[in-house]
Design a protein around this motif. Structure first.
Motif, PDB file in Angstrom:
ATOM      1  N   VAL A 152     -11.421  12.885   2.182  1.00  0.00           N
ATOM      2  CA  VAL A 152     -11.393  11.679   1.367  1.00  0.00           C
ATOM      3  C   VAL A 152     -11.750  12.123  -0.043  1.00  0.00           C
ATOM      4  O   VAL A 152     -12.670  12.920  -0.235  1.00  0.00           O
ATOM      5  CB  VAL A 152     -12.392  10.634   1.884  1.00  0.00           C
ATOM      6  N   ARG A 153     -11.016  11.625  -1.022  1.00  0.00           N
ATOM      7  CA  ARG A 153     -11.222  12.067  -2.398  1.00  0.00           C
ATOM      8  C   ARG A 153     -11.766  10.953  -3.288  1.00  0.00           C
ATOM      9  O   ARG A 153     -11.263   9.834  -3.274  1.00  0.00           O
ATOM     10  CB  ARG A 153      -9.911  12.576  -3.001  1.00  0.00           C
TER      11      ARG A 153
ATOM     12  N   ASP B  29      -8.812   8.446  -3.454  1.00  0.00           N
ATOM     13  CA  ASP B  29      -9.029   7.174  -2.770  1.00  0.00           C
ATOM     14  C   ASP B  29      -9.864   6.217  -3.615  1.00  0.00           C
ATOM     15  O   ASP B  29      -9.824   5.004  -3.405  1.00  0.00           O
ATOM     16  CB  ASP B  29      -9.723   7.425  -1.433  1.00  0.00           C
TER      17      ASP B  29
ATOM     18  N   SER C 105       0.826  -1.191   0.000  1.00  0.00           N
ATOM     19  CA  SER C 105       0.000   0.000   0.000  1.00  0.00           C
ATOM     20  C   SER C 105       0.865   1.246   0.000  1.00  0.00           C
ATOM     21  O   SER C 105       2.062   1.200   0.267  1.00  0.00           O
ATOM     22  CB  SER C 105      -0.904   0.019   1.240  1.00  0.00           C
TER      23      SER C 105
ATOM     24  N   GLN D 201      -4.129  11.824  -6.327  1.00  0.00           N
ATOM     25  CA  GLN D 201      -4.061  10.830  -5.251  1.00  0.00           C
ATOM     26  C   GLN D 201      -5.426  10.558  -4.621  1.00  0.00           C
ATOM     27  O   GLN D 201      -5.622  10.641  -3.410  1.00  0.00           O
ATOM     28  CB  GLN D 201      -3.067  11.310  -4.180  1.00  0.00           C
TER      29      GLN D 201
ATOM     30  N   VAL E 143     -16.375   2.322   3.441  1.00  0.00           N
ATOM     31  CA  VAL E 143     -15.378   3.185   4.083  1.00  0.00           C
ATOM     32  C   VAL E 143     -15.745   3.416   5.548  1.00  0.00           C
ATOM     33  O   VAL E 143     -14.889   3.355   6.438  1.00  0.00           O
ATOM     34  CB  VAL E 143     -15.257   4.530   3.329  1.00  0.00           C
TER      35      VAL E 143
ATOM     36  N   THR F  63      -4.961   2.140  -7.184  1.00  0.00           N
ATOM     37  CA  THR F  63      -6.058   3.044  -6.869  1.00  0.00           C
ATOM     38  C   THR F  63      -7.381   2.316  -7.088  1.00  0.00           C
ATOM     39  O   THR F  63      -7.650   1.810  -8.187  1.00  0.00           O
ATOM     40  CB  THR F  63      -6.011   4.300  -7.759  1.00  0.00           C
TER      41      THR F  63
ATOM     42  N   ALA G 241      -4.642  13.428   3.113  1.00  0.00           N
ATOM     43  CA  ALA G 241      -5.488  12.427   3.746  1.00  0.00           C
ATOM     44  C   ALA G 241      -6.009  12.883   5.097  1.00  0.00           C
ATOM     45  O   ALA G 241      -7.040  12.418   5.566  1.00  0.00           O
ATOM     46  CB  ALA G 241      -4.718  11.117   3.896  1.00  0.00           C
TER      47      ALA G 241
ATOM     48  N   THR H 212     -11.753   3.684   7.635  1.00  0.00           N
ATOM     49  CA  THR H 212     -10.700   4.343   6.870  1.00  0.00           C
ATOM     50  C   THR H 212     -11.000   4.188   5.385  1.00  0.00           C
ATOM     51  O   THR H 212     -11.743   3.281   4.992  1.00  0.00           O
ATOM     52  CB  THR H 212      -9.323   3.712   7.171  1.00  0.00           C
ATOM     53  N   ALA H 213     -10.426   5.087   4.567  1.00  0.00           N
ATOM     54  CA  ALA H 213     -10.556   4.976   3.118  1.00  0.00           C
ATOM     55  C   ALA H 213      -9.379   4.248   2.493  1.00  0.00           C
ATOM     56  O   ALA H 213      -9.277   4.156   1.264  1.00  0.00           O
ATOM     57  CB  ALA H 213     -10.688   6.367   2.490  1.00  0.00           C
ATOM     58  N   GLU H 214      -8.471   3.698   3.324  1.00  0.00           N
ATOM     59  CA  GLU H 214      -7.328   2.939   2.804  1.00  0.00           C
ATOM     60  C   GLU H 214      -7.819   1.775   1.939  1.00  0.00           C
ATOM     61  O   GLU H 214      -8.737   1.042   2.306  1.00  0.00           O
ATOM     62  CB  GLU H 214      -6.477   2.391   3.946  1.00  0.00           C
ATOM     63  N   ARG H 215      -7.177   1.606   0.803  1.00  0.00           N
ATOM     64  CA  ARG H 215      -7.617   0.641  -0.194  1.00  0.00           C
ATOM     65  C   ARG H 215      -7.798  -0.768   0.359  1.00  0.00           C
ATOM     66  O   ARG H 215      -8.846  -1.397   0.162  1.00  0.00           O
ATOM     67  CB  ARG H 215      -6.607   0.629  -1.345  1.00  0.00           C
TER      68      ARG H 215
END
Length: 422
Positions: free
Chosen positions: A47-48, A116, A17, A114, A338, A139, A43, A343-346
């Motif tokens: 969150v995008r 999410d 990651s 970048q 999410v 991504t 971040a 979290t929005a982490e992949r």
């Protein structure tokens, strides 16, 4: 970018990651690239989500209402507290119905902005342009429109319908209603061809027969010879997957030939571009369509949503159909994951999605399937009457069985393929 390259790069990216990459760089004493440092700083603030949609060009009839629905979802998410205390920021790219811009903006969204999540792509060709790019750059990608099915990719989630969902129950139902022999017609590219293959498969299983299979380039407007051939073949019904403005010529010419009430039409695609609003009501009378959403659905959740949608956009509110509503549904389903992940982490969002993330909206409940990354959902049969849709049959919780027994991203997360109807 070739598919082979995307597989190799994507496989490596899946194992590392951005956060882990930054940690390794810091531990080794090497400064992180500016683009990654920028992502870490950003971040903390938001969150995008990137929207890659055709807002101009030949496909804007799909992209504009889809973007309206997407914007509405983002506003609702932020009004309800955002995502784990952070606002959701929507970055919109107008791909202008241009495949080169899809590639350019997918890379920009992943590397420069970048984001999410990238949510978008309307046609299958646009999806297959951006999917390997996003996989390569780690991504997350969400594709929310009706399509030909079969995508099996850890990095991709599909919330629209597949042919198995709109054929498995509707084709036997139509055979029981009208008779066993059907004449398939469609646009000449992969999605309609795969739809026709599934129609044949489920039709034969129900005792039906696909007596012909004809495909036409997207720019064809003259259908006189086809109409003559159908008249001579005398099928019990037509199974259509015609696409776009040029193919509206078939429906006009069919009605002008006096055939609309003679041989009925079941279509997988009619209405997805609001064709029923472009034709006079008498030219589309009686056409039936199996799909995931009609704006006329008679449920409290849908009535409430339609009222809010029209209150927001007023006279500019385009009719919402099974393609455009995906902008709303897909955004909310991902946002739910999410929130569940914290979290929005992949990697965490993938795990949350694979845990069976579900969300109830205007078209019913969407439930993500862990093995194939597609949503199970309700399918409705609607009849075009007076230029509007009258839903008359519902099949609940239809499964995306296009990849059943073939795609298992839990057992093999490195699968990266699109299965056909065979």
């Amino acid at each position: 970018m070739t598919q082979a390259t995307s597989k190799t790069a994507g496989g490596a990216a899946n194992r590392l990651s951005r956060r882990q990459f930054n940690s390794l760089l810091l531990a080794s004493g090497v400064a992180a690239p500016a683009i990654l440092r920028g992502a870490a700083a950003r971040a903390a603030d938001s969150v995008r989500m990137a929207a890659l949609l055709d807002l101009t060009g030949g496909l804007d009839i799909y992209g504009k209402p889809m973007h309206m629905a997407m914007q509405m979802a983002v506003e609702e998410i932020n009004a309800s507290g955002g995502l784990n205390g952070k606002p959701l920021e929507l970055i919109t790219y107008d791909t202008q119905s241009n495949m080169q811009l899809y590639a350019q903006y997918a890379q920009q969204a992943a590397l420069q902005d970048q984001v999410d999540l990238v949510h978008g792509g309307i046609t299958s060709s646009s999806r297959e342009v951006i999917r390997p790019i996003l996989k390569r750059y780690n991504t997350l990608y969400l594709y929310s429109t009706q399509y030909e099915g079969g995508v099996c990719d850890l990095n991709t989630f599909c919330t629209g319908t597949t042919p198995a969902m709109t054929s498995k129950a509707p084709i036997p139902y139509t055979i029981d209603m009208w008779g066993p022999n059907f004449f398939s017609i469609g646009a000449d590219y992969n999605a309609p061809r795969i739809m026709a293959n599934w129609s044949r498969s489920f039709g034969e299983a129900a005792g039906g027969k696909q007596i012909a299979n004809e495909f036409f380039p997207l720019n064809v407007t003259e259908f006189g010879p086809l109409i003559t051939k159908i008249q001579q073949s005398k099928p019990d019904f037509i199974c259509s997957a015609l696409i776009g403005a040029a193919h509206l010529g078939f429906y006009r010419q069919w009605a002008a030939a006096g055939m609309l009430g003679e041989i009925p039409i079941m279509s997988f695609t009619f209405g997805s571009g609001n064709e029923h609003k472009m034709l006079p009501p008498e030219d589309s009378e009686g056409i039936i369509v199996p799909c995931s959403y009609f704006q006329e659905l008679d449920s409290p959740a849908n009535k409430d949503w339609v009222a809010r949608y029209h209150a927001k956009y007023g006279e500019d509110a385009a009719y919402q159909n099974n393609v455009s509503i995906g902008g709303y549904e897909g955004t909310w389903l991902w946002a739910t994951a999410v929130r569940n992940a914290g979290t929005a982490e992949r990697e965490a969002v993938i795990e949350a999605m694979q845990s069976g993330t579900a969300w109830n909206g205007p078209g019913g409940t969407l439930t993500m399937q862990a093995e194939n990354h597609h949503s199970a959902r309700d399918i409705f049969f609607g009849k075009c009457t007076g230029g509007k849709w009258e839903p008359f049959k519902t099949w609940e919780n239809q499964q995306p069985s296009d990849t059943e027994g073939r795609c298992d991203l839990i057992a093999d997360p490195n699968q990266n393929i699109q299965f056909g109807a065979d």
